[in-house]
Every structure is written in structure tokens, then in C-alpha cells.
Motif scaffolding. Structure first.
Motif, short mmCIF file in Angstrom:
data_model
loop_
_atom_site.label_atom_id
_atom_site.label_comp_id
_atom_site.label_asym_id
_atom_site.label_seq_id
_atom_site.Cartn_x
_atom_site.Cartn_y
_atom_site.Cartn_z
N ALA A 74 0.85 -1.19 0.00
CA ALA A 74 0.00 0.00 0.00
C ALA A 74 0.89 1.24 0.00
CB ALA A 74 -0.91 0.00 1.22
N ASP A 75 0.52 2.21 -0.81
CA ASP A 75 1.24 3.48 -0.93
C ASP A 75 0.23 4.59 -0.70
OD1 ASP A 75 2.86 5.61 -1.53
OD2 ASP A 75 3.56 4.79 -3.43
N VAL A 76 0.37 5.31 0.41
CA VAL A 76 -0.62 6.29 0.84
C VAL A 76 0.04 7.65 1.07
CG1 VAL A 76 -2.27 6.87 2.67
CG2 VAL A 76 -2.02 4.51 1.93
N THR A 77 -0.63 8.70 0.64
CA THR A 77 -0.21 10.07 0.93
C THR A 77 -1.32 10.73 1.73
OG1 THR A 77 1.06 10.20 -1.10
CG2 THR A 77 0.55 12.28 -0.02
N ALA A 78 -0.98 11.28 2.89
CA ALA A 78 -1.96 11.92 3.77
C ALA A 78 -1.60 13.39 3.96
CB ALA A 78 -2.01 11.23 5.12
N ARG A 79 -2.64 14.19 4.19
CA ARG A 79 -2.47 15.63 4.44
C ARG A 79 -3.15 15.95 5.77
NH1 ARG A 79 -5.62 18.34 0.43
NH2 ARG A 79 -3.89 18.03 -0.98
N ALA A 80 -2.44 16.71 6.60
CA ALA A 80 -3.01 17.18 7.88
C ALA A 80 -2.91 18.69 7.93
CB ALA A 80 -2.25 16.56 9.05
N ARG A 81 -4.00 19.33 8.25
CA ARG A 81 -4.02 20.80 8.33
C ARG A 81 -3.87 21.24 9.79
NH1 ARG A 81 -5.53 22.75 3.51
NH2 ARG A 81 -6.67 21.37 2.14
N PHE A 82 -3.04 22.25 9.98
CA PHE A 82 -2.89 22.86 11.30
C PHE A 82 -2.51 24.31 11.06
CE2 PHE A 82 -0.52 23.44 15.42
CZ PHE A 82 -1.65 23.39 16.21
N GLY A 83 -3.42 25.21 11.41
CA GLY A 83 -3.19 26.62 11.11
C GLY A 83 -3.14 26.80 9.61
N PRO A 84 -2.23 27.60 9.12
CA PRO A 84 -2.14 27.82 7.67
C PRO A 84 -1.35 26.73 6.94
CG PRO A 84 -0.54 29.19 8.79
CD PRO A 84 -1.35 28.50 9.86
N TYR A 85 -0.90 25.71 7.64
CA TYR A 85 -0.04 24.69 7.07
C TYR A 85 -0.84 23.42 6.75
CZ TYR A 85 3.19 27.90 9.15
OH TYR A 85 3.84 29.04 9.50
N ALA A 86 -0.48 22.78 5.65
CA ALA A 86 -1.13 21.54 5.24
C ALA A 86 -0.11 20.64 4.55
CB ALA A 86 -2.31 21.82 4.32
N PRO A 87 0.85 20.10 5.31
CA PRO A 87 1.87 19.25 4.69
C PRO A 87 1.29 17.90 4.26
CG PRO A 87 2.12 19.23 7.05
CD PRO A 87 1.06 20.24 6.73
N GLU A 88 1.90 17.33 3.22
CA GLU A 88 1.53 16.01 2.74
C GLU A 88 2.72 15.08 2.97
OE1 GLU A 88 0.36 16.23 -1.35
OE2 GLU A 88 -1.29 17.61 -0.90
N VAL A 89 2.43 13.87 3.45
CA VAL A 89 3.47 12.89 3.74
C VAL A 89 3.08 11.57 3.09
CG1 VAL A 89 4.69 11.63 5.54
CG2 VAL A 89 4.06 14.01 5.91
N ARG A 90 4.04 10.94 2.45
CA ARG A 90 3.83 9.66 1.78
C ARG A 90 4.38 8.53 2.65
NH1 ARG A 90 7.04 7.63 -3.48
NH2 ARG A 90 5.94 5.68 -3.77
#
Length: 91
Positions: A65-81
Motif C-alpha cells: 500500500a502506498d498512501v499520501t496523507a495531508r493534515a491541516r494545522f493553522g495555515p499549514y497543510a503538509p503532505e506525507v507519503r
């Protein structure tokens, strides 16, 4: 100076949240991989949502499985694979 430290703290927190959600979602997807990509990515989405994140991309090939998730906190929304699957065979 305080505003810069606060912004840095938000960015780091968002990155850690996204990383944790991506890792757990990839493990959930790999657990369901043999049931098909739809079931695997559905499980990944549920896990990511429980972590306060969203799935940006989800793919399953065999048992990997290959998943990319995004988490928002304040003005930031990083994506991690993150990738998960069975361990490789020893040489």
C-alpha cells in the motif's frame, strides 16, 4: 520573535500529524490489500480521518500500500507519503 516560534511550532506539529496519519493509514491499507484497492483505501481513509487528516492519494499493488496523507494545522497543510506491506524475504 514569538510569532516566528509559533509558526514554526505549527508547521512542525502539522508535519508530525501528517506523518503519523500516513503511516497508520498505510498499515491499515496493507492489512486490507488482499480484499482489493477499494477496501484498502477505504480503511486508510477511516484511519486518516480518525487522526485528523485526509488521504490525498492511495494506491495498492499486490500486498503493498502506498498512501499520501495531508493534515491541516493553522495555515499549514503538509503532505506525507508512506508505504507498507509484508517484509522482504531475507537474502
Amino acid at each position: 520573535m514569538f510569532a516566528m516560534l509559533l509558526a514554526l511550532g505549527q508547521a512542525v506539529s502539522a508535519r508530525h500529524r501528517a506523518g503519523g496519519a500516513a503511516d497508520l493509514a498505510a498499515l491499515a491499507a496493507a492489512d486490507q490489500a488482499l480484499r482489493g484497492a477499494e477496501a484498502a483505501c477505504g480503511a486508510a481513509g477511516e484511519v486518516a480521518a480518525a487522526q485528523g487528516a485526509e488521504i490525498v492519494r492511495c494506491g495498492v499493488q499486490g500486498e503493498i500500500a502506498d498512501v499520501t496523507a495531508r493534515a491541516r494545522f493553522g495555515p499549514y497543510a503538509p503532505e506525507v507519503r508512506s508505504r507498507a506491506g509484508p517484509p522482504e524475504e531475507p537474502p
